[in-house]
Each structure stands twice: as C-alpha cells, then as structure tokens.
Design a protein around this motif. Sequence first.
Motif, PDB file in Angstrom:
ATOM      1  N   TYR A 173       1.440  76.974 -25.496  1.00  0.00           N
ATOM      2  CA  TYR A 173       2.858  77.619 -25.634  1.00  0.00           C
ATOM      3  C   TYR A 173       2.732  78.863 -25.030  1.00  0.00           C
ATOM      4  O   TYR A 173       3.678  79.610 -24.665  1.00  0.00           O
ATOM      5  N   THR A 174       1.638  79.125 -24.069  1.00  0.00           N
ATOM      6  CA  THR A 174       1.191  80.348 -23.322  1.00  0.00           C
ATOM      7  C   THR A 174       1.926  80.320 -22.033  1.00  0.00           C
ATOM      8  O   THR A 174       1.722  79.559 -21.323  1.00  0.00           O
ATOM      9  N   THR A 175       2.764  81.050 -21.653  1.00  0.00           N
ATOM     10  CA  THR A 175       3.190  81.426 -20.259  1.00  0.00           C
ATOM     11  C   THR A 175       3.094  82.436 -19.734  1.00  0.00           C
ATOM     12  O   THR A 175       3.358  82.650 -18.444  1.00  0.00           O
ATOM     13  N   LEU A 176       2.660  83.640 -20.245  1.00  0.00           N
ATOM     14  CA  LEU A 176       2.617  84.825 -19.871  1.00  0.00           C
ATOM     15  C   LEU A 176       1.206  85.011 -18.790  1.00  0.00           C
ATOM     16  O   LEU A 176       0.225  84.628 -19.197  1.00  0.00           O
ATOM     17  N   PRO A 177       1.763  85.296 -17.756  1.00  0.00           N
ATOM     18  CA  PRO A 177       0.619  85.535 -16.498  1.00  0.00           C
ATOM     19  C   PRO A 177      -0.333  86.754 -16.894  1.00  0.00           C
ATOM     20  O   PRO A 177       0.091  87.593 -17.440  1.00  0.00           O
ATOM     21  N   GLU A 178      -1.518  86.448 -16.527  1.00  0.00           N
ATOM     22  CA  GLU A 178      -2.512  87.714 -16.672  1.00  0.00           C
ATOM     23  C   GLU A 178      -2.153  88.944 -15.645  1.00  0.00           C
ATOM     24  O   GLU A 178      -1.497  88.747 -14.531  1.00  0.00           O
ATOM     25  N   SER A 179      -2.288  90.032 -15.868  1.00  0.00           N
ATOM     26  CA  SER A 179      -1.990  91.291 -15.168  1.00  0.00           C
ATOM     27  C   SER A 179      -3.094  92.100 -14.894  1.00  0.00           C
ATOM     28  O   SER A 179      -3.965  92.374 -16.014  1.00  0.00           O
ATOM     29  N   THR A 180      -3.305  92.799 -13.786  1.00  0.00           N
ATOM     30  CA  THR A 180      -4.292  93.567 -13.555  1.00  0.00           C
ATOM     31  C   THR A 180      -3.692  95.025 -13.137  1.00  0.00           C
ATOM     32  O   THR A 180      -4.424  95.963 -12.704  1.00  0.00           O
ATOM     33  N   ASP A 181      -2.382  94.941 -13.279  1.00  0.00           N
ATOM     34  CA  ASP A 181      -1.720  96.150 -12.656  1.00  0.00           C
ATOM     35  C   ASP A 181      -0.314  96.028 -13.378  1.00  0.00           C
ATOM     36  O   ASP A 181       0.529  95.349 -12.968  1.00  0.00           O
ATOM     37  N   ARG A 182      -0.150  96.800 -14.480  1.00  0.00           N
ATOM     38  CA  ARG A 182       1.281  96.819 -15.056  1.00  0.00           C
ATOM     39  C   ARG A 182       1.940  97.986 -15.736  1.00  0.00           C
ATOM     40  O   ARG A 182       0.933  99.136 -15.629  1.00  0.00           O
ATOM     41  N   ILE A 183       2.966  98.107 -16.030  1.00  0.00           N
ATOM     42  CA  ILE A 183       3.483  99.208 -16.801  1.00  0.00           C
ATOM     43  C   ILE A 183       3.281  99.206 -17.997  1.00  0.00           C
ATOM     44  O   ILE A 183       3.242  98.308 -18.763  1.00  0.00           O
ATOM     45  N   LEU A 184       2.635 100.456 -18.567  1.00  0.00           N
ATOM     46  CA  LEU A 184       2.241 100.433 -20.282  1.00  0.00           C
ATOM     47  C   LEU A 184       3.368 101.323 -20.639  1.00  0.00           C
ATOM     48  O   LEU A 184       3.380 102.664 -20.571  1.00  0.00           O
ATOM     49  N   ALA A 185       4.121 100.999 -21.330  1.00  0.00           N
ATOM     50  CA  ALA A 185       5.214 101.945 -22.070  1.00  0.00           C
ATOM     51  C   ALA A 185       5.447 101.808 -23.736  1.00  0.00           C
ATOM     52  O   ALA A 185       5.152 100.636 -24.166  1.00  0.00           O
ATOM     53  N   THR A 186       5.714 102.690 -24.419  1.00  0.00           N
ATOM     54  CA  THR A 186       5.543 102.788 -25.667  1.00  0.00           C
ATOM     55  C   THR A 186       6.556 103.751 -26.252  1.00  0.00           C
ATOM     56  O   THR A 186       6.887 104.720 -25.687  1.00  0.00           O
ATOM     57  N   ALA A 187       6.953 103.579 -27.621  1.00  0.00           N
ATOM     58  CA  ALA A 187       7.828 104.605 -28.328  1.00  0.00           C
ATOM     59  C   ALA A 187       6.966 104.842 -29.738  1.00  0.00           C
ATOM     60  O   ALA A 187       6.922 104.221 -30.616  1.00  0.00           O
ATOM     61  N   VAL A 188       5.905 106.015 -29.539  1.00  0.00           N
ATOM     62  CA  VAL A 188       5.093 106.029 -30.759  1.00  0.00           C
ATOM     63  C   VAL A 188       5.738 106.596 -31.940  1.00  0.00           C
ATOM     64  O   VAL A 188       6.450 107.714 -31.918  1.00  0.00           O
ATOM     65  N   ASP A 189       5.387 106.147 -33.163  1.00  0.00           N
ATOM     66  CA  ASP A 189       5.582 106.511 -34.464  1.00  0.00           C
ATOM     67  C   ASP A 189       4.087 106.755 -34.930  1.00  0.00           C
ATOM     68  O   ASP A 189       3.498 105.850 -34.775  1.00  0.00           O
ATOM     69  N   ALA A 190       3.986 108.024 -35.263  1.00  0.00           N
ATOM     70  CA  ALA A 190       2.479 108.548 -35.816  1.00  0.00           C
ATOM     71  C   ALA A 190       2.633 109.507 -37.157  1.00  0.00           C
ATOM     72  O   ALA A 190       3.653 110.102 -37.066  1.00  0.00           O
ATOM     73  N   LYS A 191       1.681 109.069 -38.009  1.00  0.00           N
ATOM     74  CA  LYS A 191       1.662 109.991 -39.103  1.00  0.00           C
ATOM     75  C   LYS A 191       0.260 110.232 -39.287  1.00  0.00           C
ATOM     76  O   LYS A 191      -0.814 109.377 -39.385  1.00  0.00           O
TER      77      LYS A 191
END
Length: 286
Positions: free
Chosen positions: A160-178
């Motif tokens: 079921y895997t369709t995601l291609p491998e990446s060696t250069d991508r955007i990394l984005a997140t919205a951090v929740d931290a405690k």
Amino acid sequence: MAIVLGPNRYGKAETRLVRVHRDGETYGLVDFNVSVALSGDLAATHQTGDNSGVLPTDTMKNTVYAFAKQHGVGEPEAFALLLARHFVKTQGQVDSAKVSVESYAWDRLGPHSFQKRGDYTRTTVVTVSREATQVVSGISGLVLLNTTASEFHGFVKDRYTTLPESTDRILATAVDAKWRHLGDAADWATSFQGALDAMTGAFVNTYSYSLQQTLLSMGTMVLTNRPELAEIRLTLPNKHHYLVDLSPFGLENDNEVFIAGDRPYGLIEGTVTRDDAAPASAEWYL
C-alpha cells in the motif's frame, strides 16, 4: 458487582482576564484565559446532591478577578501558583487544585497601544496538592518551517506504499510543547524564553532525516540549556507540502512550487526526560 465513583474534579473553565497595569504614562497589558479545577472530598455532591463541600464555580471566577486587582498579574506561572495555593489553603475539603492559563501576547506600539501577537499561545498548568506542587509551562501553535535540510527515505514499504522517497523536502510543523519544572522558584520569564529559543534553535540547526529525529533534538536542546526543567513533551504534526506536477505545462519543478496540505497529516509525539529527574506528581501531560 459494586459501582463506585472514580476520580473526579470540577471548576470554572476559561475565565477571560485582561489586566491593565497603569504604571505612570506607560501602561502594561496582560491577557489570560484561566481555568480552575478542584478535587478532593466531593463524593457527597455526586451521590446525594449535598453541596455543603462545593465551592461555587462562580466564586472561582470572582477569585481570579479579585486576585488580579489585589496582587497584579505578571508571569502566568506565578499567578496560577497564587490561585492554586489559595484554594487548597482555604478549602479544607479540597486536596488538589489545578490552574491552567493560556497567555496571549501583545506587542507594544506606544505607551498605551498594543498589537496582538498571533504566532503562538503560551500555556501554564499548575497543580498544587497538600503533598506537592507541580508547574508545567509550554506553548501551542508555534509554526516552524525549513525549506530544505530535510530528507525522508529508507522507510518500510508494503503493497500500500505510494510515498516516494525524498532527499530534499520542506519540513513544517506546528509545535505543541509542555515542559515540567523541577521546582517552583524559577525566573519564569527567563525560563520560558530560554526554552523557546532552545526549541527553535534546534529546529533550525538540525539536518533532519525524520521529524522524530528533530523532536529528540529539540527536546534535548531544551533540557541541555535549561537545568531547571525535568522533562518536555512535544507534539509535532507533520505539515505536508507536496510538489506540484508542472510537466503538463512543459515545466520542471525543482523543489520550488508546492501544495500546502491540510489533512490528513502525520503526528509525531514524544517525551524527552532527564533519567535522574523525580517522577511527575500528576499526569502533567494531560
């Protein structure tokens, strides 16, 4: 089979408090959302409706406003400690008080003018019992993005895997931290800013092969830089960015044009802790 009342608490949620400090010609502004929850010897109100041990939640709301006037409002940790200790001290039937504060920042534009800052919300959860005090600080909704220095490959693949491998991508997140404090006598403002700077610095300077690796780097940097902290819990949604297929237009897309994905999204969670830190006195991550 007996049916019994389990753990319970009650309180006043989301009391909105805006406190103006009139210090000469220059005013200060504090904007809080305060929630109070009490637990203890409260079985009677559940079992028979006997309210003789119930402090009205309206009283809790009024206490927030009265304390804001009488004591002023500074750092959210200090205000939450003041409230929680008050309820445990004055209410004999109360064993534990939990005070949660969301703090909304305003940037100064003039002596009495402000602009609301919208990049994250500062959070505080203080739990005071007759045996212990616990202070947890944090943030929610801190959006961070690296346009490169991120890869993702070598992962498990099945039918079921369709995601291609990446060696250069955007990394984005919205951090929740405690993060949990070792004590309650810290310089709250300095501690908070130091933890925030350590988290963002680690995000910027970590070459990431997975968001999990970035999470550990962020947590490690916080605990390395802030000796007053025992542990930190991070929740990092992976804000996916997908390359747009420009081939129908005879154009190449060299990691320049993306679709910002909404949902579903990957969700990475983890706790980084000192191995010699005392255990939490309550379920601080809830």
